[in-house]
Structures are given as C-alpha cells and as structure tokens.
Design a protein around this motif. Structure first.
Motif, PDB file in Angstrom:
ATOM      1  N   THR A  22      -1.180   0.681  -5.902  1.00 60.17           N
ATOM      2  CA  THR A  22      -0.433   0.657  -5.577  1.00 60.17           C
ATOM      3  C   THR A  22      -1.755  -0.115  -4.071  1.00 60.17           C
ATOM      4  OG1 THR A  22      -1.188   2.831  -4.178  1.00 60.17           O
ATOM      5  CG2 THR A  22       1.409   2.837  -4.061  1.00 60.17           C
ATOM      6  N   GLN A  81       2.978  11.172  -9.408  1.00 58.37           N
ATOM      7  CA  GLN A  81       1.046  10.395  -9.332  1.00 58.37           C
ATOM      8  C   GLN A  81      -0.120  10.853 -10.999  1.00 58.37           C
ATOM      9  OE1 GLN A  81      -1.184  11.294  -5.432  1.00 58.37           O
ATOM     10  NE2 GLN A  81      -3.041  11.214  -6.752  1.00 58.37           N
ATOM     11  N   CYS A 128      -6.523  -0.376  -1.448  1.00 57.13           N
ATOM     12  CA  CYS A 128      -7.796  -0.419  -1.852  1.00 57.13           C
ATOM     13  C   CYS A 128      -8.732  -1.188  -1.713  1.00 57.13           C
ATOM     14  CB  CYS A 128      -8.188  -0.586  -3.931  1.00 57.13           C
ATOM     15  SG  CYS A 128      -7.002   0.768  -4.976  1.00 57.13           S
ATOM     16  N   TYR A 187       0.729   5.261  -9.995  1.00 56.61           N
ATOM     17  CA  TYR A 187       1.954   6.341 -10.675  1.00 56.61           C
ATOM     18  C   TYR A 187       1.595   5.633 -11.956  1.00 56.61           C
ATOM     19  CZ  TYR A 187       1.372   7.617  -5.393  1.00 56.61           C
ATOM     20  OH  TYR A 187       1.504   7.722  -3.620  1.00 56.61           O
ATOM     21  N   LEU A 234       4.501   6.053  -0.257  1.00 54.72           N
ATOM     22  CA  LEU A 234       3.248   6.942  -1.311  1.00 54.72           C
ATOM     23  C   LEU A 234       2.218   5.893  -0.659  1.00 54.72           C
ATOM     24  CD1 LEU A 234       4.820   3.905  -4.393  1.00 54.72           C
ATOM     25  CD2 LEU A 234       5.583   6.368  -4.087  1.00 54.72           C
ATOM     26  N   SER A 235       0.338   6.548  -1.552  1.00 51.60           N
ATOM     27  CA  SER A 235      -0.042   6.642  -0.365  1.00 51.60           C
ATOM     28  C   SER A 235      -0.792   5.448  -1.483  1.00 51.60           C
ATOM     29  CB  SER A 235      -1.117   7.831  -1.857  1.00 51.60           C
ATOM     30  OG  SER A 235      -0.690   8.782  -0.753  1.00 51.60           O
ATOM     31  N   ALA A 236      -1.688   4.763  -0.472  1.00 49.50           N
ATOM     32  CA  ALA A 236      -2.344   3.394  -1.033  1.00 49.50           C
ATOM     33  C   ALA A 236      -3.356   4.127  -2.003  1.00 49.50           C
ATOM     34  CB  ALA A 236      -3.118   3.152  -0.006  1.00 49.50           C
ATOM     35  N   CYS A 237      -3.906   2.554  -2.802  1.00 45.95           N
ATOM     36  CA  CYS A 237      -4.499   2.628  -3.920  1.00 45.95           C
ATOM     37  C   CYS A 237      -4.412   3.530  -4.823  1.00 45.95           C
ATOM     38  CB  CYS A 237      -5.827   2.817  -3.170  1.00 45.95           C
ATOM     39  SG  CYS A 237      -7.141   2.276  -4.261  1.00 45.95           S
ATOM     40  N   THR A 238      -3.762   4.194  -5.147  1.00 49.89           N
ATOM     41  CA  THR A 238      -3.580   5.403  -5.949  1.00 49.89           C
ATOM     42  C   THR A 238      -2.321   4.789  -7.299  1.00 49.89           C
ATOM     43  OG1 THR A 238      -3.154   6.635  -3.887  1.00 49.89           O
ATOM     44  CG2 THR A 238      -1.632   7.681  -5.743  1.00 49.89           C
ATOM     45  N   ASP A 252       1.065  -1.409   0.436  1.00 49.57           N
ATOM     46  CA  ASP A 252       0.169  -0.075  -0.023  1.00 49.57           C
ATOM     47  C   ASP A 252       0.588   0.815   0.243  1.00 49.57           C
ATOM     48  OD1 ASP A 252       0.917  -0.831   2.487  1.00 49.57           O
ATOM     49  OD2 ASP A 252      -0.216   0.274   3.541  1.00 49.57           O
ATOM     50  N   THR A 253       1.802   1.359   0.352  1.00 48.88           N
ATOM     51  CA  THR A 253       2.924   2.467   1.324  1.00 48.88           C
ATOM     52  C   THR A 253       4.464   2.292   0.501  1.00 48.88           C
ATOM     53  OG1 THR A 253       3.584   2.176   2.556  1.00 48.88           O
ATOM     54  CG2 THR A 253       1.923   3.478   2.587  1.00 48.88           C
TER      55      THR A 253
END
Length: 985
Positions: free
Chosen positions: A554, A504, A557, A531, A525-529, A482-483
């Motif tokens: 990532t 992103q 989600c 890139y 990193l941000s979760a569920c994003t 996730d990160t």
C-alpha cells in the motif's frame, strides 16, 4: 467478469475427426469415459451391467489418462443399441464426459512439396553432414495443426518487417495478407488508419508511406518463406505454417529508429482494432519478425524502441528478434533489439544442422532466450526461386512461424484467454515455447533457456495446459492507495466459483473470501504495508489449487520521490519537478555542481521548485527527501542535469546520419592535443563523445592529430575528414575542414592542425568522419554507406586562458584551524595557496591538488587572510581577492557548549553505515556533521539543520568509503564543537 469457455475435449474431437458416414467411425463396443470427482468407477459400472433388460458386460479395459481421469470401457455391442446406450450414459448423474472410441485415419503430416527433403530443420535424418534429430519435429507438430486458423476461426497473421518481398512468388503469393478494408489505388484512406491505399501492406522507406512492399525482395522473401511458404501444394518447399497470412512492412535493412517504430505501429494498430471490435475489423496479428538489428546497440540509448515491445505485447503480439551474427556476448557489449528487457520479445541465436550454436552468433545469459536452426536452411529466394539462407536472420523467422502455429492449436480454452486477456495469452505462448526447448550443451549457460526451439514440444505443452477448468486470469490492482485496494481478474463461464485469500506478508493466517467476485474491494488496509493474495478457481468437474501468491504494498510510506525531471529556461535557471509522495507534508531539495562537496538546501511545500543563480554549462546533482511530519525519509537517488550556456557544441543540434554501417570498419582512435579517445565501433555508426570534458585548443597553436581505423576482418581503404564548426552555427562548411586525408588508407594517420589566431572563442563541435573510399558529405544520407562518425566538443581559448579561481570561502572555522574551498578552474593543473595573519608581511604557502585546503596551527581569536591562484600547463593566473576570516576566540576546553554536546557513534568500527545520535543543547544557528580523512581532507558534509534542543539521529552511509581511520566533527555555525575517531572496515 465471466467469459465463455468451451470444454476442450469435446471440441477437440469435433475439430480433429471429420468423419465419413460410409465408414466405420469408432471401435465398436468401446467407450471413453470421464467421471465427476469422487465418483467410484466400479460402483458406477455395476449400475450399468443391465441396460434395457439386456446384459451389457460393461467392464474396464484400461486407464487412458491418470492426469485427466479418462477410462476405456468395453461392452457387448451385439446385444444393445450402442448409440442409445452412449446417450443414456452421457445423461446419467456423475458423468462428466463420455464418447465412442473413434478410429483415427492416418493423415499425411509430411507435405508433398518436392523440395521438402532439403528442409533439414523440419526433419533431419543426417542429410548433408547433419545430426539426425537436430530438427523441430515438424512431422509431429503438423499432426496437431498445420496453421492458418485458430480454434475459433480467426485468421492468423504474422507481420514480416524487412527489406521487401517477392509478392509474385509462386510459393508465397496465396499466403500474403491484404487489407480488405482498403480499396486499392483510389487515393483515399478507406479504413481511417492514417495510411492511404495500404492494401498490400506498408512501405515506410520513403517520405510518404505506400503499399509497394517489393522493395529489395532478396532478404525478406527468404524470411517470409520460412514463416509461411504455402505447404502441401506440390510446389517447392513448405513454411512452418502451410496456411497463414503474412503482413509485410517494407522498412529496409538500414534505417532509422523512427522508421522502426513506424513499422511496428502498423501491425499494432491492426491488432488493437481487432481486439476492440471483437474481430469485426483490423487483423489478428500474433507475431512480428525482425531479422535485423543494431550491433552493440545499448538499451539505455533506445528506451522508446525497447518499450514498444511492451506496447505490442499488451495487445497480444509477440516479437521474434535476431541477435548479432558476431562473436559477442550481448549482455556485455549490447545489441538492439535482442538486449531489450521486454517479456514480449523472444531473442534468437543461430544453431546449425549438427545441433551446435554457430560460432559467429551472439549469446547472452540474460538476453538471448533460445536457439533455432538457421544455418543454410532451404527456403524461398526472390524471382520465383529457392535456395539456402543462413544466419540469425534465418533462425528468427523459425520462432515467428512457431508462434503463428501455436495460435492454430485446436484449443478453444486457449482462445478464450486470447480474446479476453491477449497479453496473458502471448506470455503463455512464449512460456510454452521456452518450456519445450531441447537442452543443448552449446547454449547452456549462455542463453535463458539453454536450449533449441522444438515446435512440437511447444504445441504439446500448450495442449497439455488446455484443461477443462481454466484458472482465474489477468489479476490487476485497479486502485491502490494507502488504505484502499481494488482487485480485478477474469473468470470464465465454466468457472462455478472463485475463492480469494489474502494476508499481510510475514503473517500466518489468511483471510478467505469464498465465492469472491471481480472487482473485489479489500477492507481498510494499513498504510505502507505489504500484502499478498491468491485466487482459486472451481469448475463443476474440477477444482484448481490456489494460484501463486502475488505481493503488493500500500501507499503511504515516507520515502523519497521516485521520479524527478528538470526543465531549463536559461543558462542560470532550472525548474525541478518530482512525483508526489502521498505521506509528504513537505520536501527538502539539495543540489550542487557535481564536482563540489557542499550542498545547497531548499525546502518546498509543492512538487515543483524553481532554481536560480546556477552556474552556466555545469552538471548539477539533485537529491530530494520527504518530510512526513514526525518522520523524514533518506535523500533519494541522485538526479543530474546540465545547465545551458555550453556554447554551440551542446546548445545547437547538428545533423546525424542514419545510413552508415560500422559492422566491418570503424574509427578506432582519435587523438588531438589533450584528447585521446580509443572507442571501437559505436551503435548506429555514430559516436557522440561531446559528453567528455571539453578539449581546449588555444588560438594560434598547433596540435598533433592522430586518426586510426579499426576492422573486424579485412582492412578496407578508408577516407578521413575532420571539421570544426568555427563560426558556431550548427553546421559544417567547406571552409571549416581542418583535415582532409586526400586518399584512402588502412593505416594510422598523423597530421597537424593549427588553430587560427583569430578563431572565435567558445565551445563548438568537431566532427571526424571515416568512410569507405570517399567521404561524401558531413552527413551522408545517400543510402548504404560504410564507416563511422564521431563528434567532440572543442573549446577555443585565448593564448592565456589560465583563469583566477572564484568562490573562495571558508567551509569551517575553529580555534586553530580553517578549511577553505573554491570553484574548480578547468585549465588548472593545480593551485597555489598562500595565507598570513593580518598585519604580517610574510606569507605561508602550499601547492594544492584539490579545490579545498585545511589551514592548521592558527592562533586562537586571530584574523587571517588567504589567497589562491591557478597553475596551468604553461601559465599561472593572478591571485584571487583576499579572503579574510577570524578564528574562534574560545578554546574547546573552555567552551561551555562542548560539555553540553552529548553524542554517540555506533557501530564503530562499521562497514555499511554509522548511526549518529546527538543530544542537541540550547544553541543558535545550524548544525552540521563533517567527516575528514586522516590528512584532514573533507570527505562529506551532512546538514543536521537548525539547532533545536532534543535528540537527533543520522544514518551516515560509508559502504563506498575506503577502509581506514576517519574523523567526525560536529560544527555549529562553522565552529567545531566536538570530534570523534571512527573506523571503516
């Protein structure tokens, strides 16, 4: 990771120019020059107008290559020592490469094989009605390479999987591969590869594999000759590769899927070992050839077969596959292997000497990659002979041969990719061959490339990509949470640096990492994003552009699980397991028999759930959603499983033949009582129709049997025979024959089958066999046979099999209405429902075609009883046990809860989905949202859950609902609270 990369130009010249010291080797007074970037050519030349105190008269003759930046210079070679002059130039600042302009001797690229003029696919001058130029441009391709070895000295191997080969053929024997790590005939597995004495290759047709590769040599010898008949040996014909090693796996042309996988495993094991030992062991297999397949084979039925091409490709093996020799769109009708979606498979159709696709050759815009010349091409025959060969079987080895020749290109840069990223190299070869096709009107719009293989163009594309600065290759995310994300890629020694940039997706600013090293760990990193990233390689003499962006997302989600499976432990039990979702706090599982509307709902804290109390022999639908604390996902896609207890037909394993061929004749139609199946030819000459509804046959009853043969052309004499496994033991015996034609026919047969009064009850299997001339057994395993088998499930039922419906219950009860439902009775045509107020003697009745019914115009606060019975074709069941229910005692107008329910539906009308927002008051129990059609039929039910005060939002999909007026109703403990009209358009 850095890997060795040799500059292409210098090695290319060493490879290409074997020079004789007694001959003039270069054009005197001429130099080829490539400068470093940003070096001004004319200023540089001015510095060399004098050398060793002598005028050079150095000047520019022409720019040889704008793309690469190569110049031809001239000087006065009579005044200076040209060798010392060249050496001085090479050592001077700003020079990337410098060399003499060598003289190239003409090399014979048309082999001296006496029958070469018959091989029109190599050089088509219009002979025998052909069209000049409809060929592979082989005389040009052989200018670049004639095959055999890679630029780094690896011996190239192509694997021929076929019926056998004439290993003593005079024009083939020198190019046959042998396993030199195996000592022949010592009964020992010397190389520990799992096969004993596999010195000459492998034969998988018997129960124990051996190296007798001869088999039936007729087909395989012709195929092998196209790939690698010895060239320029003043004998017979030439293969695409004059020198190559042909690994032979004799697998037969009528075989099983297990044998196919075993055959492919053999070259895979050798290439895998070659990669792992850096060439010390194994074999450098670059391609397999499959001039065979399964007509109308369906990809979904062969997941292991299709996936095996990805396994071969991972280790660097491309695969050439022949499509059907039929007028068929394989995208629609199916074909194996050419409909398999693997990137490492090249699917081939057939083109003739006029440059036109052969009519009886498959096509497919998604599946068939390209065409190749294969109609009446001249090649080897068995018994030391030569002759024409045709069909997709002949077109496909042209592609396998081209793959082998591509690996012989004099490009060390390419071989560096081969050694360090073999899968990437394989895809590059496919890409170059696809880019090099000649556009063809007869293939446009019905194939991926829309063109015909041109081997010379493919080689030129590879050579053009053989630059001196290779890009970073094989990027791979080796860790993704996730990160966290960790990226690996491959650089080469010639790469002076690699830059990485990422952002992103949807944003404009890049984060650039200068001089990035592999592996690279992204910052948190941000979760569920989503890139994206790009790589840029630098060399001392060149800089590449950034690569195409690669997007990743990532984890974290809140989404439904993507993998679900069921294991069965009995007729009423099943265990459901699914993949873990990182963001999950818990899961909700809902399941139901797939013919019912209502769901059973269960919450689970783990990814495994045991279900009990299921109906036996019932197909269940399962959906799972993820609960992520403050967020809940939608329910995922439906997953289906069938419980056990279906009787012998589905619970037992029946033998299935693998040796029937239904290309020309098949079972077209089977009709028996309520069964009427018109199928056409089936994959593997076997039609498994046990998944159809069970055909009920009553004890003591007679039924008309209809059997119809089908043909692709000539109507052959076919023999029909039918069995029913009455004793339900998983096999068909002589006393279970219910129909024997007694003679062959090419017409439709009609007969009568009578079920004995004492035939065992239950679900069992019926087998229908149609075979050319005679039915040999219930499972023909004798070799090449023609015909087809079809299996069906038969349910033997008693004379009166019209059963009373079970599961009668209420779905919703209101002030003046109640919806009741029951389980489906298989034999029922419809149902007869009756109801009355308790204490009354008269019933009200209705005929119902569904398994639910809305009873209206009831009294408020009234007690009622309802019964239902099945109506079958020739009988009726008894009524069910009465169901007693009571309508609500408070009207909607007086119900205080009605005023507290505040809810909205938007948009209304809607075409895709409704968004329902509900302000839930203080209530007890559960809330549900029901949707009805204008006639009051329940369309679907959406559980809202416990009536906890607050605001609840639901998204109701309606994209599959027909346009029209509908009603939505909120129900509390089966009591309707509020109803709204909605419109779907």
């Amino acid at each position: 990771m850095k890997k060795t990369f040799l500059p292409f130009l210098a090695v290319f010249l060493c490879y290409y120019l074997p020079l004789n010291g007694q001959q003039l080797r270069h054009a005197q007074g001429e130099i080829l020059l490539k400068l470093q970037p940003k070096i001004n050519l004319h200023q540089w030349i001015d510095q060399w107008q004098v050398y060793e105190s002598k005028p050079t008269q150095l000047k520019v003759q022409k720019e040889v290559s704008q793309v690469v930046g190569i110049w031809l210079l001239s000087f006065d070679f009579t005044r200076i020592d040209e060798n010392r002059f060249l050496e001085a130039i090479r050592k001077s600042p700003g020079v990337a490469l410098a060399q003499f302009n060598h003289l190239i001797d003409y090399r014979a690229t048309v082999p001296n094989d006496p029958l070469f003029h018959l091989q029109w696919q190599y050089l088509n001058t219009g002979q025998d009605g052909g069209v000049a130029g409809a060929d592979f441009d082989m005389e040009k391709a052989w200018d670049i390479t004639t095959g055999g070895l890679t630029a780094t000295g690896d011996t190239i191997v192509v694997c021929i999987v076929d019926s056998g080969i004439d290993s003593q053929h005079q024009d083939l024997s020198r190019n046959l591969w042998v396993n030199r790590a195996e000592i022949p005939n010592n009964n020992i597995d010397d190389d520990n590869n799992g096969y004993i004495d596999d010195y000459r290759g492998l034969n998988t047709t018997g129960s124990v594999p051996n190296d007798n590769i001869s088999g039936d040599p007729r087909h395989g010898t012709s195929v092998a000759g196209i790939v690698g008949a010895a060239g320029n040996n003043a004998l017979g014909i030439s293969g695409i590769n004059w020198n190559i090693k042909l690994m032979v796996v004799t697998n037969g042309l009528n075989t099983t899927e297990a044998k196919v996988l075993e055959a492919y495993n053999y070259p895979l094991s050798f290439r895998k070992r070659y990669n792992e030992t850096n060439g010390a062991e194994g074999a450098f297999v670059v391609a397999t050839n499959s001039s065979w397949g399964l007509n109308f084979g369906q990809v979904e039925d062969a997941p292991l077969w299709c996936a095996f091409y990805d396994s071969l490709g991972f280790y660097g093996i491309l695969n050439a596959g022949a499509t059907a020799n039929k007028i068929v769109d394989v995208d629609v009708e199916g074909d194996l292997p050419t409909a398999c979606p693997s990137d490492y498979l090249i699917a081939v159709t057939n083109v003739d000497r006029r440059g036109e696709k052969v009519q009886a050759a498959g096509w497919g815009l998604k599946s068939i990659d390209l065409g190749a010349y294969g109609e009446d091409v001249y090649t080897l025959n068995s018994s030391n002979d030569y002759g024409p060969f045709r069909g997709t079987s002949a077109a496909t080895p042209q592609v396998a041969g081209a793959i082998g020749l591509m690996y012989a290109a004099p490009c060390p840069a390419f071989m560096d990719i081969v050694k360090n990223a073999p899968n990437v190299a394989a895809l590059l070869v496919k890409q170059y061959l696809m880019e090099g096709v000649i556009p063809n009107e007869t293939l446009a719009g019905i194939s991926v490339s829309g063109g015909v293989l041109n081997i010379n163009n493919g080689l030129l594309a590879l050579m053009e990509g053989c630059g001196s600065c290779p890009p970073s290759t094989n990027p791979e995310l080796v860790k993704l949470t996730d990160t966290e994300a960790i990226l690996k890629w491959i650089d080469f020694d010639i790469n002076t640096r690699t830059d990485l940039r990422w952002r992103q997706t949807g944003t404009t600013n890049w984060t650039t990492v200068t001089n990035a090293t592999s592996p690279y760990s992204f910052p948190p990193l941000s979760a569920c994003t989503s890139y994206e990233y790009q790589l840029k390689a630098y060399c001392q003499a060149d800089t590449l552009d950034y690569s195409a962006a690669i997007i990743f997302r990532t984890d974290g989600c809140c989404e439904p699980p993507i993998q679900t499976e069921a294991s069965l432990s009995g007729p009423t039990k099943a265990t459901i397991a699914w993949s873990k979702v990182l963001a999950a706090m818990s899961y909700t599982v809902r399941y139901r028999p797939d013919d019912l509307d209502d769901w059973e709902m269960v919450d689970a804290d783990t990814t495994v759930l045991d279900l009990d109390g299921l109906l036996s022999c019932t197909n269940y639908e399962v959906q799972i959603r993820t609960n992520c604390g403050g967020e809940i996902s939608d329910f995922g896609s439906s997953f289906y499983f069938m419980t056990r207890g279906c009787g012998a037909c589905l619970d037992l394993e029946y033998c299935v033949t693998d040796f029937l061929n239904s290309d020309n004749e098949w079972i077209e139609r089977v009709a028996l009582g309520p069964l009427n199946n018109r199928s056409g030819p089936d994959p593997e000459a076997y039609g498994d129709y046990t998944g159809l509804s069970f055909t009920q046959l009553t004890q003591g009853s007679s039924y008309t049997l209809v059997l119809e043969p089908g043909y692709s052309g000539i109507s052959f004499g076919e023999y029909f025979k039918v069995w029913i496994d009455f004793n339900q033991n998983g096999s068909f015996q002589s006393n279970e024959v219910v129909f024997d034609a007694g003679a062959t026919t090419n017409a439709t047969l009609t007969s009568t089958i009578t079920i004995a009064p004492n035939a065992p009850l239950g679900i069992t299997r019926m087998r229908v066999i149609m075979q050319f001339q005679n039915v040999t057994s219930t499972c023909p395993f004798t070799g090449q046979e023609f015909g087809e088998i079809e299996d069906y499930c038969i349910e033997i039922v008693p004379t009166n099999n019209c059963n009373t419906p079970v599961g009668l219950d209420t779905i919703a009860v209101g002030n003046t209405m109640s919806r009741v439902s029951w389980r489906k009775e298989p034999a029922a045509v419809d149902y007869f429902l009756r109801y009355r107020k308790s204490g009354n003697s008269d019933w009200l009745a209705a005929v119902v075609n569904d398994t639910s019914f809305l009873i209206t115009n009831l009294a408020i606060c009234g007690e009622y009883e309802v019964e239902v019975k099945s109506r079958c074709n020739q009988s009726q069941s008894d009524y069910s046990v009465p169901l007693v229910f009571k309508t609500s005692c408070v009207s909607h107008l007086d119900d205080p809860r009605q005023e507290k329910i505040n809810w909205q539906v938007s948009p209304n009308p809607a075409s895709d989905h409704f968004l329902v927002e509900i302000k839930i008051p203080e209530l007890r129990g559960d809330l549900d949202l029901l949707m009805f059609d204008p006639m009051g039929k329940l369309i679907t039910r959406f559980p809202i859950g416990r009536a906890i005060p607050g605001i609840k939002q639901l998204q109701i999909p309606v994209s599959r609902v027909a346009a029209g007026l509908y009603f939505m109703q909120i129900v509390n403990n089966n009591i309707p609270l509020s109803t709204k009209k909605v419109i779907v358009f």
